[in-house]
Design a protein around this motif. Structure first.
Motif, PDB file in Angstrom:
ATOM      1  N   HIS A 163      -4.356  -1.537   6.647  1.00 22.03           N
ATOM      2  CA  HIS A 163      -3.206  -0.637   6.738  1.00 22.03           C
ATOM      3  C   HIS A 163      -2.714  -0.248   5.346  1.00 22.03           C
ATOM      4  CE1 HIS A 163      -3.110  -0.750  10.961  1.00 22.03           C
ATOM      5  NE2 HIS A 163      -2.483  -1.915  11.125  1.00 22.03           N
ATOM      6  N   MET A 164      -2.744  -1.190   4.407  1.00 18.67           N
ATOM      7  CA  MET A 164      -2.334  -0.878   3.041  1.00 18.67           C
ATOM      8  C   MET A 164      -3.246   0.172   2.423  1.00 18.67           C
ATOM      9  SD  MET A 164      -1.386  -4.687   1.576  1.00 18.67           S
ATOM     10  CE  MET A 164      -1.056  -4.074  -0.087  1.00 18.67           C
ATOM     11  N   MET A 165      -4.528   0.068   2.699  1.00 20.67           N
ATOM     12  CA  MET A 165      -5.470   1.054   2.179  1.00 20.67           C
ATOM     13  C   MET A 165      -5.265   2.413   2.845  1.00 20.67           C
ATOM     14  SD  MET A 165      -8.891  -1.341   1.930  1.00 20.67           S
ATOM     15  CE  MET A 165      -9.945  -0.047   1.240  1.00 20.67           C
ATOM     16  N   ASP A 166      -4.993   2.409   4.154  1.00 17.71           N
ATOM     17  CA  ASP A 166      -4.732   3.662   4.867  1.00 17.71           C
ATOM     18  C   ASP A 166      -3.538   4.400   4.268  1.00 17.71           C
ATOM     19  OD1 ASP A 166      -6.801   3.190   6.627  1.00 17.71           O
ATOM     20  OD2 ASP A 166      -5.532   2.305   8.174  1.00 17.71           O
ATOM     21  N   ALA A 167      -2.525   3.631   3.860  1.00 18.61           N
ATOM     22  CA  ALA A 167      -1.273   4.215   3.380  1.00 18.61           C
ATOM     23  C   ALA A 167      -1.300   4.530   1.887  1.00 18.61           C
ATOM     24  CB  ALA A 167      -0.112   3.265   3.675  1.00 18.61           C
ATOM     25  N   VAL A 195      13.964 -10.397  -7.000  1.00 17.65           N
ATOM     26  CA  VAL A 195      13.864  -9.064  -7.585  1.00 17.65           C
ATOM     27  C   VAL A 195      13.576  -8.078  -6.470  1.00 17.65           C
ATOM     28  CG1 VAL A 195      13.053  -9.814  -9.850  1.00 17.65           C
ATOM     29  CG2 VAL A 195      11.393  -9.422  -8.035  1.00 17.65           C
ATOM     30  N   ASN A 196      13.741  -6.806  -6.786  1.00 16.01           N
ATOM     31  CA  ASN A 196      13.418  -5.759  -5.821  1.00 16.01           C
ATOM     32  C   ASN A 196      11.943  -5.404  -5.967  1.00 16.01           C
ATOM     33  OD1 ASN A 196      16.072  -5.522  -4.842  1.00 16.01           O
ATOM     34  ND2 ASN A 196      16.641  -4.241  -6.594  1.00 16.01           N
ATOM     35  N   ASN A 197      11.104  -6.148  -5.262  1.00 15.57           N
ATOM     36  CA  ASN A 197       9.675  -5.887  -5.332  1.00 15.57           C
ATOM     37  C   ASN A 197       9.363  -4.504  -4.786  1.00 15.57           C
ATOM     38  OD1 ASN A 197       9.470  -8.449  -6.272  1.00 15.57           O
ATOM     39  ND2 ASN A 197       8.764  -9.330  -4.363  1.00 15.57           N
ATOM     40  N   CYS A 198       8.442  -3.828  -5.444  1.00 18.70           N
ATOM     41  CA  CYS A 198       8.158  -2.439  -5.089  1.00 18.70           C
ATOM     42  C   CYS A 198       6.732  -2.285  -4.590  1.00 18.70           C
ATOM     43  CB  CYS A 198       8.389  -1.539  -6.303  1.00 18.70           C
ATOM     44  SG  CYS A 198       7.836   0.161  -6.071  1.00 18.70           S
ATOM     45  N   ALA A 199       6.599  -1.785  -3.377  1.00 19.03           N
ATOM     46  CA  ALA A 199       5.294  -1.380  -2.850  1.00 19.03           C
ATOM     47  C   ALA A 199       5.466   0.028  -2.330  1.00 19.03           C
ATOM     48  CB  ALA A 199       4.836  -2.316  -1.735  1.00 19.03           C
ATOM     49  N   TYR A 200       4.873   0.977  -3.003  1.00 18.91           N
ATOM     50  CA  TYR A 200       5.064   2.399  -2.711  1.00 18.91           C
ATOM     51  C   TYR A 200       3.885   2.932  -1.914  1.00 18.91           C
ATOM     52  CZ  TYR A 200       4.735   7.429  -3.696  1.00 18.91           C
ATOM     53  OH  TYR A 200       4.577   8.780  -3.580  1.00 18.91           O
ATOM     54  N   SER A 201       4.175   3.550  -0.767  1.00 16.57           N
ATOM     55  CA  SER A 201       3.137   4.141   0.071  1.00 16.57           C
ATOM     56  C   SER A 201       3.272   5.654   0.030  1.00 16.57           C
ATOM     57  CB  SER A 201       3.257   3.648   1.519  1.00 16.57           C
ATOM     58  OG  SER A 201       2.444   4.426   2.368  1.00 16.57           O
ATOM     59  N   GLU A 202       2.270   6.325  -0.523  1.00 16.28           N
ATOM     60  CA  GLU A 202       2.311   7.790  -0.620  1.00 16.28           C
ATOM     61  C   GLU A 202       2.362   8.432   0.761  1.00 16.28           C
ATOM     62  OE1 GLU A 202      -0.246  11.522  -2.499  1.00 16.28           O
ATOM     63  OE2 GLU A 202      -0.913   9.465  -2.816  1.00 16.28           O
ATOM     64  N   VAL A 203       1.609   7.884   1.706  1.00 21.03           N
ATOM     65  CA  VAL A 203       1.580   8.453   3.055  1.00 21.03           C
ATOM     66  C   VAL A 203       2.943   8.330   3.725  1.00 21.03           C
ATOM     67  CG1 VAL A 203       0.582   8.234   5.362  1.00 21.03           C
ATOM     68  CG2 VAL A 203      -0.884   8.019   3.354  1.00 21.03           C
ATOM     69  N   ALA A 204       3.552   7.137   3.602  1.00 20.13           N
ATOM     70  CA  ALA A 204       4.854   6.920   4.233  1.00 20.13           C
ATOM     71  C   ALA A 204       5.918   7.841   3.637  1.00 20.13           C
ATOM     72  CB  ALA A 204       5.266   5.462   4.075  1.00 20.13           C
TER      73      ALA A 204
END
Length: 247
Positions: A163-167, A195-204
């Motif tokens: 799912h991470m790769m899809d997004a 901390v405010n961990n960041c995981a950014y999904s371009e698709v989302a």
């Protein structure tokens, strides 16, 4: 052939052994192979010869947006089979195929300002329907092989990784450590501090933006108006005109 790697060796004093040892550093910068290593017998051989031209532990600095997945897989395997310790340090970005190479490290460290990105593999296909189906099947298998590399390090399930790769997921250093893609942050930053961990999904993000645009551009259906209402509004408007004329 344009080399995307560079070796830098120097002799340093080992405090524990009190003797000079060879410190080997490998820099992987830019695109991973301008030409595919598929059916290439020269470039992989040269890389392997340079890797095994010395001994001892090595440090691999990565700042690459990715590239050829065949080259990445080959480098990943060479580093995994190397007899010494392999410390991977990401100082800029380890995206796409470069993130696969990073997984070969005995220890993976990221700069506080570095990023890691994972997404689905892509290709260019030409031909009829059967050729397109073969290309899709090939991409599915390549994706599974990439997940195999991630699975050795990350504390995520194969489904989560897929799912991470899809997004197309981007991770900062804290998020990469949290998910197991990295071990430490360069500089000794305490990862236990909230901390405010960041995981950014371009698709989302794109889907969310399109939903907001669609909501703003939505045309409301016209309200049904009865004939009696129309007649009453017409009568009142005419009455207003008569009053204005008399005045």
């Amino acid at each position: 052939m344009t080399k995307f790697w560079k070796w830098k060796n120097r002799r340093v004093l080992n405090q524990d052994l009190n003797e000079e040892v060879l410190e080997r550093t490998l820099y992987l910068n830019g695109q991973i192979a301008e030409q595919s290593w598929f059916d290439d017998d020269v470039t992989p051989k040269q890389f392997k010869e340079e890797l095994h031209s010395g001994s001892g532990n090595i440090t691999v600095w990565i700042n690459s947006g990715g590239g050829d997945c065949v080259a990445a897989a080959s480098i990943y395997n060479m580093l995994r089979e190397y007899k010494g310790e392999v410390t991977v340090k990401i100082d800029g970005i380890a995206a796409s195929a470069a993130s696969v190479i990073a997984m070969a490290g005995t220890k993976i460290l990221m700069s506080p300002v570095a990023m890691m990105m994972s997404h689905n593999p892509s290709t260019v296909a030409f031909g009829e329907k059967v050729d397109m189906q073969k290309a899709i099947a090939m991409l599915d298998e390549v994706k599974e092989s990439i997940i195999n590399a991630y699975e050795t390090r990350a504390n995520c399930s194969r489904v989560q990784l897929a799912h991470m790769m899809d997004a197309e997921t981007w991770m900062d250093a804290h998020k990469a450590v949290e998910l197991g893609f990295a071990d430490e942050i360069i500089g000794g930053i305490d990862t236990d501090i909230p901390v405010n961990n960041c995981a950014y999904s371009e698709v989302a993000i794109t889907n969310n933006l399109m939903e907001k645009i669609a909501e703003k551009c939505k045309i409301e259906p016209a309200k049904e108006v009865s004939n009696n209402t129309i007649k009453a509004e017409t009568f009142m408007s005419r009455l207003e005109l008569i009053k204005n004329w008399r005045n």
